[in-house]
Scaffold this motif. Structure first.
Motif, PDB file in Angstrom:
ATOM      1  N   LEU A  77       0.839  -1.205   0.000  1.00  0.00           N
ATOM      2  CA  LEU A  77       0.000   0.000   0.000  1.00  0.00           C
ATOM      3  C   LEU A  77       0.872   1.254   0.000  1.00  0.00           C
ATOM      4  O   LEU A  77       0.580   2.229  -0.696  1.00  0.00           O
ATOM      5  CB  LEU A  77      -0.929  -0.013   1.210  1.00  0.00           C
ATOM      6  N   ALA A  78       1.950   1.217   0.785  1.00  0.00           N
ATOM      7  CA  ALA A  78       2.868   2.356   0.803  1.00  0.00           C
ATOM      8  C   ALA A  78       3.466   2.572  -0.580  1.00  0.00           C
ATOM      9  O   ALA A  78       3.583   3.712  -1.060  1.00  0.00           O
ATOM     10  CB  ALA A  78       3.970   2.122   1.831  1.00  0.00           C
ATOM     11  N   ALA A  79       3.837   1.487  -1.238  1.00  0.00           N
ATOM     12  CA  ALA A  79       4.415   1.587  -2.582  1.00  0.00           C
ATOM     13  C   ALA A  79       3.433   2.211  -3.558  1.00  0.00           C
ATOM     14  O   ALA A  79       3.825   3.015  -4.422  1.00  0.00           O
ATOM     15  CB  ALA A  79       4.833   0.206  -3.073  1.00  0.00           C
ATOM     16  N   THR A  80       2.159   1.869  -3.444  1.00  0.00           N
ATOM     17  CA  THR A  80       1.142   2.401  -4.340  1.00  0.00           C
ATOM     18  C   THR A  80       1.001   3.914  -4.186  1.00  0.00           C
ATOM     19  O   THR A  80       0.877   4.647  -5.173  1.00  0.00           O
ATOM     20  CB  THR A  80      -0.205   1.714  -4.079  1.00  0.00           C
ATOM     21  N   VAL A  81       1.051   4.377  -2.930  1.00  0.00           N
ATOM     22  CA  VAL A  81       0.967   5.823  -2.678  1.00  0.00           C
ATOM     23  C   VAL A  81       2.184   6.537  -3.266  1.00  0.00           C
ATOM     24  O   VAL A  81       2.062   7.569  -3.936  1.00  0.00           O
ATOM     25  CB  VAL A  81       0.865   6.097  -1.165  1.00  0.00           C
ATOM     26  N   VAL A  82       3.365   5.979  -3.027  1.00  0.00           N
ATOM     27  CA  VAL A  82       4.590   6.601  -3.525  1.00  0.00           C
ATOM     28  C   VAL A  82       4.612   6.605  -5.050  1.00  0.00           C
ATOM     29  O   VAL A  82       5.026   7.592  -5.677  1.00  0.00           O
ATOM     30  CB  VAL A  82       5.825   5.866  -2.964  1.00  0.00           C
ATOM     31  N   PHE A  83       4.160   5.511  -5.659  1.00  0.00           N
ATOM     32  CA  PHE A  83       4.145   5.432  -7.115  1.00  0.00           C
ATOM     33  C   PHE A  83       3.255   6.523  -7.708  1.00  0.00           C
ATOM     34  O   PHE A  83       3.596   7.134  -8.732  1.00  0.00           O
ATOM     35  CB  PHE A  83       3.659   4.054  -7.539  1.00  0.00           C
ATOM     36  N   ALA A  84       2.122   6.783  -7.082  1.00  0.00           N
ATOM     37  CA  ALA A  84       1.244   7.856  -7.547  1.00  0.00           C
ATOM     38  C   ALA A  84       1.950   9.210  -7.451  1.00  0.00           C
ATOM     39  O   ALA A  84       1.847  10.051  -8.357  1.00  0.00           O
ATOM     40  CB  ALA A  84      -0.045   7.874  -6.736  1.00  0.00           C
ATOM     41  N   ARG A  85       2.681   9.425  -6.372  1.00  0.00           N
ATOM     42  CA  ARG A  85       3.425  10.670  -6.210  1.00  0.00           C
ATOM     43  C   ARG A  85       4.520  10.793  -7.275  1.00  0.00           C
ATOM     44  O   ARG A  85       4.748  11.872  -7.838  1.00  0.00           O
ATOM     45  CB  ARG A  85       4.055  10.726  -4.819  1.00  0.00           C
TER      46      ARG A  85
END
Length: 264
Positions: free
Chosen positions: A214-222
């Motif tokens: 989930l953390a990776a998904t947020v960072v990828f969006a950023r």
């Protein structure tokens, strides 16, 4: 590696995509370098608390850890040991077999640089949450070995939740899937398997790896909103299109991945 940051369990990979031996010493946090994002780690309240002792969620984590321990000493354990590497010279080669291209500083230099630069973005994203909860790792609870025993004293000082390794592996899978959409399912699956390797290594709980994704998904969006990242993605895409070198050792990796990691 000092405490904090999800403590990197580094190994030097002897063969692309497979065999590895753990190192006796680790570099400090500064070895991650500088990422693309200036926003720093995710807020420590962005994730729910880890499972409480005695809860049904913790029972699920216990079951997941027990199932993963059954793979110790086999091909999946060997692959998990290789997946523990993050900063070695062939760390980015982890996805070579899935991508069908030998990833590395000599074969795909712009892709290699992009992936290495995002180490800081994905890896550091979990640091504030880890510090807040300071969750004990599985080997501290079950007394069983990890795939990187030399690192256990340092891992004891670094919180288990969420998994920074899982965030990095899943994040790399998302990046590569965007670069090569035709292989997106396999690349994202390899990113998930990268996180599963942390369970096989007895270094993370199942919920740690899930929250890492989930953390990776947020960072990828950023990252996708960052102009420098987008510029480097275009260059990396050209690397993939022009790549001639093919990975080796893929049969062994495929055999290890077919074992799977039981999901409770």
């Amino acid at each position: 590696m000092k405490a904090h940051l999800f403590t990197l369990c580094l190994v030097s990979i002897a063969l692309p995509c497979m065999a590895a031996q753990p190192q006796a010493a680790a570099p400090g946090m500064s070895r991650l370098g500088t990422g693309y994002l200036k926003s720093g780690p995710l807020p420590d309240n962005v994730a729910p608390p880890p499972p409480a002792p005695g809860s049904a969620a913790q029972a699920r984590d216990d079951e997941g850890a027990k199932a993963a321990l059954a793979l110790q000493g086999g091909p999946r354990w060997t692959l998990a040991t290789a997946d523990a590497d993050l900063l070695g010279s062939k760390a980015t080669a982890t996805f070579s077999c899935t991508l069908g291209v030998a990833i590395g500083p000599d074969t795909t230099p712009r892709l290699d640089r992009l992936l290495r630069r995002t180490l800081a973005d994905f890896g550091m994203s979990t640091s504030a949450i880890k510090h807040r909860y300071a969750r004990p790792r599985p080997f501290m609870v079950n007394g069983q070995p990890t795939c990187t025993p030399d690192w256990e004293p340092m891992l004891r000082k670094d919180g288990s939740y969420p998994s920074g390794h899982s965030a990095i592996g899943y994040g790399w899978g998302l990046i590569l899937a965007q670069l090569h959409p035709d292989l997106a399912p396999a690349l994202v699956a390899r990113g998930r398997a990268f996180g599963d390797s942390r369970r096989v290594c007895n270094a993370h709980w199942l919920s740690d790896t899930e929250e890492g994704r989930l953390a990776a998904t947020v960072v990828f969006a950023r990252l996708n909103a960052d102009p420098a990242f987008q510029k480097d993605m275009k260059a990396a895409r050209k690397d993939i299109a022009r790549a001639k070198a093919r990975p080796t050792g893929c049969d062994a990796e495929a055999a290890a991945l077919t074992q799977g990691v039981p999901q409770p």
